[in-house]
Structures are given as structure tokens and as C-alpha cells.
Design a protein around this motif. Structure first.
Motif, PDB file in Angstrom:
ATOM      1  N   ALA A  80     -38.615  14.280  18.958  1.00  0.00           N
ATOM      2  CA  ALA A  80     -39.684  15.045  19.757  1.00  0.00           C
ATOM      3  C   ALA A  80     -39.846  14.124  21.067  1.00  0.00           C
ATOM      4  N   VAL A  81     -40.474  14.511  22.045  1.00  0.00           N
ATOM      5  CA  VAL A  81     -40.709  13.739  23.403  1.00  0.00           C
ATOM      6  C   VAL A  81     -41.943  13.928  23.695  1.00  0.00           C
ATOM      7  N   ASP A  82     -42.797  12.716  24.056  1.00  0.00           N
ATOM      8  CA  ASP A  82     -44.192  12.484  24.318  1.00  0.00           C
ATOM      9  C   ASP A  82     -44.068  12.612  25.740  1.00  0.00           C
ATOM     10  N   GLY A  83     -44.246  13.750  26.657  1.00  0.00           N
ATOM     11  CA  GLY A  83     -44.388  13.807  27.863  1.00  0.00           C
ATOM     12  C   GLY A  83     -45.475  13.452  28.522  1.00  0.00           C
ATOM     13  N   SER A  84     -46.505  13.452  28.058  1.00  0.00           N
ATOM     14  CA  SER A  84     -47.938  12.938  28.577  1.00  0.00           C
ATOM     15  C   SER A  84     -47.924  11.625  28.757  1.00  0.00           C
ATOM     16  N   ALA A  85     -47.271  10.635  27.637  1.00  0.00           N
ATOM     17  CA  ALA A  85     -47.196   9.096  27.876  1.00  0.00           C
ATOM     18  C   ALA A  85     -46.352   8.790  28.817  1.00  0.00           C
ATOM     19  N   THR A  86     -45.253   9.538  29.050  1.00  0.00           N
ATOM     20  CA  THR A  86     -44.207   9.377  29.925  1.00  0.00           C
ATOM     21  C   THR A  86     -44.795   9.415  31.552  1.00  0.00           C
ATOM     22  N   ALA A  87     -45.731  10.450  31.588  1.00  0.00           N
ATOM     23  CA  ALA A  87     -46.288  10.901  32.868  1.00  0.00           C
ATOM     24  C   ALA A  87     -47.215   9.818  33.330  1.00  0.00           C
ATOM     25  N   ARG A  88     -48.084   9.279  32.239  1.00  0.00           N
ATOM     26  CA  ARG A  88     -49.039   8.092  32.444  1.00  0.00           C
ATOM     27  C   ARG A  88     -48.314   6.996  33.047  1.00  0.00           C
TER      28      ARG A  88
END
Length: 454
Positions: free
Chosen positions: A356-364
Motif C-alpha cells: 500500500a502507498v501512503d500518499g499523504s505522508a509522501t506529500a507532507r
């Protein structure tokens, strides 16, 4: 107000206060010329709120003995009835009430609707008798209020929907020409494109191909042209506020059902159970309202509707609509979409082990970088960086060899092996060792992932 038996002293005080009100424009720290205003709403002074509440209650009492349901939205009054016989009486009473209170009626904004041809003919007769001269034309089957199209028929208004989608594509084309950081562009997609093109489509099911086209157009507007970037990662890893169009549609449908559960639990549960019993995948004729649209959206995203009003997601993720608030809906969709992102990018080179991909953490993390560094890192986040070997396979280069050392070029060679870049790698030896041993997928997409154990 006097006819409603409000004491004269507070009424006079209120009018004196209204006479002193001034409205000014504010733009970039510049204050405009003051203009007189007599609007208590939306400023919301207590007396104005009390006055409009008294007016709505007074009108409600005028229609209390009729077989109709009175609806008041501040200064917008309406009534709904299943008895065509009371149409004329209710309309006459509303007009008489406004005349008695010296309240003008803006007929240009007045309209009526009917769900059957017989009721529509009766409405035309009523408006011909008591309405303005052009009242015959005020019976509508389609209406747009605050940008949201309403269709008073068994099927959704596809013409209004398609017109708004075309406007959304034009907005994305204009956004592509703006020279802005990728994180800001992603936020603009959410705030200016999705909110304009997709808002209010709870009763209309967009085909999967249309959603793919919107996703691809949005990714192109944010990142520009690229043959190998992932549009799924582009819309999920640059700004935590930016949502995939599929997530936006799901969010709108779920919030509508949360509101229905809050205001009318029995009706909401009945609609939910009927939608849960629909055969899947649905046919075009099987889509007839928000409940069936939500059922189809949940089915094509791998979510299961339970008869008790609960949604079962991947793993242990569950959402009980009857007990949830909008924030919990957002949290649930964000967790579900992490798994969907993993499924959609697992076929890409080097990403087969991603769960799974944590897109929100990557964006932060990306937002902590200055704009020029965001522009350098962004292609590596969404997998749009191409080595000479990849360019040669795509017909974009004459040779697959590295332009520096002459060996066969690849992402692994460029970042970890090329001898011409050894001096550059020395300053980041520890990080590159971790990439090689712990997170080799970062060579292909620099994203934060969620392990299967979680």
C-alpha cells in the motif's frame, strides 16, 4: 414585523442599525468605497435571524391545514405536495402572504417542477391563473441551483453533467500552462476543477473510462507530458488535499448518505438495503439514484455494503455510516485508497512488492522542500524519470548506453553504479546503502509505503 406582533422598540432599533451598515470591498489590502446595505443575512445579526425565522413560521402557519409540506431555506420558500388539488390554494396563500407583508416576489427566480405529465399540466394551469404572464414557462424538469444540476425525473441529467465535465477539461488545460509548483497545482485541481466539474453528481454514475480520462488530464496538467508517469501517484502524492476523481465522487456519495442517516435514519436504512441487494456489476438502467450510484462505486473499488449500513474495506477497515461524521469518512477513504494505489502501481517495474502507498505522508515530506527541489524530486516520485535504456525501448533515444560511462543505462546504474558519479554518491553513501538494501523501490518511485503487517 408589526403584523407579526413584534414590539415596536426593538424593531425601530434594528432599522436604525441597518441604516448605518456599510459594505466595502477588500482586495490585496485595499479597502473600497463604502456602500449602504440593508442585508442582515448573511452577516447574521440576531434581529435579522429572528425576523426571517418569524416570517418563515408565519408562512408555515398559513399552509398548515393543507396537504403539503412547507420548506423554508431562509428567504427561499417552497412547498411539496402529492395532492394536485391543493396546488392552486397553496400558491394563492403564499402570494397573498407576501403581499400582506409587503414582500416583493422575484418571479425571475421562481420555478416549479412536477414528476408526472398530469401534475405538470396542473402546474401550468395554476401559474396561468395566479402567476406572472410568462408563468407557463416556469415549470421545469431540469434546474441548476448553486452550480448543482437537479433533474426531476427518473434518470440523471446527463447533458448538464457532460457540460460541466467539458468545462473541467478546459480548466485543466489552462492549469497546465501555469508555471506553479506541483504541490500548488495539485491543490488547484482539488479546489477549482473537481469542485466545479464533479460536485453534485451523487445521482450520476461516471463510467470508468471517463474517470480515467479525468485522472490522466489532471496528471498532465500537474506534471506536463510524460509517457511513463503514474497518474495515480500524481494525484495522491503531491498534496494531501488533492483527491483522485474516484475518491472525490465516493466522498460526495458517502457524505450524502451520512446526512440522510442523521436526518431520517429509517429512510436511509431502507435505501441502503435496497442498494445492497442490487445485482453487481450494475447495468445502466439499474442506476436510478444516489443509493444505486454509491453501490456501483463501492463495488468497482472493492468495497462491500453490509445490510446494517456498514461498509467493509480491505483489511480491518470498516465505516458505519449511521454513526460517522465527514472527518471519519475522509479517514476511511484515505486508508482504503492506500491499498488501491498499491494495486494500481504493482505492475510497474520495481514496484511489484508494494502492499500500500501512503500518499499523504509522501506529500507532507515533499511540501517541506522549496519549489525548485520539488520540481527536481517530483518526476522520481511519480516514476516519470527515464533512463537511456527506457528511452531506447520507447524509441526516444538512439542508444541504450549511459551518456557518461558508456555502460548499459538503467535507474539502478544511474543512481548506484555509474563510476562517473561516484564522487557525488560519496556524500550520500549511507542513504544509498539504505535504498539498495531496505527500500529498492525508491529507485523507481520515491514514495512512502505501508507494510503488509499494518
Amino acid at each position: 414585523m408589526g403584523q407579526l406582533r413584534v414590539p415596536q422598540e426593538p424593531v425601530e432599533c434594528w432599522f436604525q442599525a441597518l441604516r448605518g451598515l456599510r459594505r466595502v470591498t477588500h482586495f490585496r489590502s485595499q479597502i473600497g468605497t463604502p456602500h449602504s446595505t440593508f442585508t442582515g443575512i448573511p452577516e447574521g445579526d440576531p434581529m435579522s435571524c429572528a425576523g426571517i425565522t418569524a416570517l418563515c413560521w408565519h408562512v408555515h402557519r398559513q399552509l398548515d391545514d393543507l396537504e403539503c409540506e412547507y420548506l423554508a431555506f431562509v428567504d427561499n420558500w417552497a412547498f411539496v405536495t402529492h395532492d394536485p388539488e391543493c396546488l392552486l390554494e397553496a400558491t394563492q396563500r403564499l402570494i397573498s402572504c407576501c403581499e400582506a407583508l409587503s414582500l416583493p416576489i422575484d418571479w425571475s427566480k421562481c420555478w416549479s417542477w412536477a414528476s408526472s405529465p398530469e401534475a405538470e399540466r396542473r402546474w401550468r394551469d395554476v401559474l396561468r391563473a395566479v402567476g406572472p404572464k410568462d408563468g407557463v414557462q416556469r415549470v421545469k424538469r431540469h434546474q441548476v441551483e448553486l452550480g448543482v444540476p437537479f433533474a426531476y425525473q427518473g434518470r440523471a441529467n446527463t447533458k448538464q453533467r457532460d457540460r460541466r465535465l467539458c468545462d473541467g477539461y478546459l480548466r485543466l488545460q489552462r492549469l497546465r500552462t501555469l508555471h506553479r509548483p506541483v504541490a500548488l497545482k495539485a491543490a488547484l485541481v482539488q479546489s477549482t476543477v473537481w469542485s466545479s466539474a464533479l460536485y453534485g453528481l451523487e445521482a450520476s454514475l461516471l463510467p470508468v473510462t471517463t474517470v480515467h480520462k479525468l485522472r490522466a488530464a489532471a496528471a498532465k496538467a500537474i506534471m506536463g507530458c510524460s509517457q511513463v508517469r503514474s497518474p495515480w501517484l500524481t494525484l495522491s502524492c503531491f498534496n494531501s488535499r488533492c483527491q483522485d476523481p474516484e475518491v472525490f465522487l465516493l466522498n460526495q456519495c458517502l457524505r450524502a448518505h451520512v446526512r440522510l442517516f442523521y436526518h431520517h435514519r429509517e429512510l436511509a436504512l431502507n435505501c441502503w438495503q435496497r442498494a445492497a441487494a442490487l445485482p453487481m456489476p450494475p447495468t445502466v438502467r439499474g442506476i436510478s439514484g444516489p443509493a444505486s450510484v454509491l453501490s456501483a462505486l463501492l463495488h468497482r473499488n472493492g468495497l462491500h455494503m453490509e445490510p446494517c449500513g456498514t461498509i467493509q474495506g480491505p483489511g480491518l477497515h470498516r465505516l458505519a455510516l449511521s454513526k460517522s461524521c465527514p472527518a471519519e469518512v475522509n479517514t476511511f477513504l484515505a486508508a482504503v485508497w492506500q491499498h488501491r494505489l498499491g494495486d494500481e502501481i504493482r505492475h510497474r517495474n520495481g514496484l511489484g512488492s508494494i502492499y500500500a502507498v501512503d500518499g499523504s505522508a509522501t506529500a507532507r515530506i515533499l511540501l517541506k522542500l522549496p519549489a525548485w527541489q520539488q520540481a527536481m524530486v517530483a518526476p522520481n516520485v511519480v516514476g516519470s524519470f527515464m533512463s537511456q535504456g527506457s528511452k531506447f525501448k520507447a524509441g526516444l533515444a538512439d542508444s541504450p548506453n549511459c551518456t557518461r560511462c558508456g555502460a548499459h543505462d538503467s535507474k539502478t546504474h544511474r543512481l548506484l553504479e555509474c563510476p562517473c558519479l561516484s564522487t557525488v554518491r560519496q556524500a550520500h553513501a549511507h542513504t544509498l546503502h539504505q535504498v539498495r538494501t531496505v527500500t529498492p523501490e525508491w529507485l523507481h518511485a520515491a514514495i512512502l509505503t505501508v507494510p503488509a503487517e499494518q
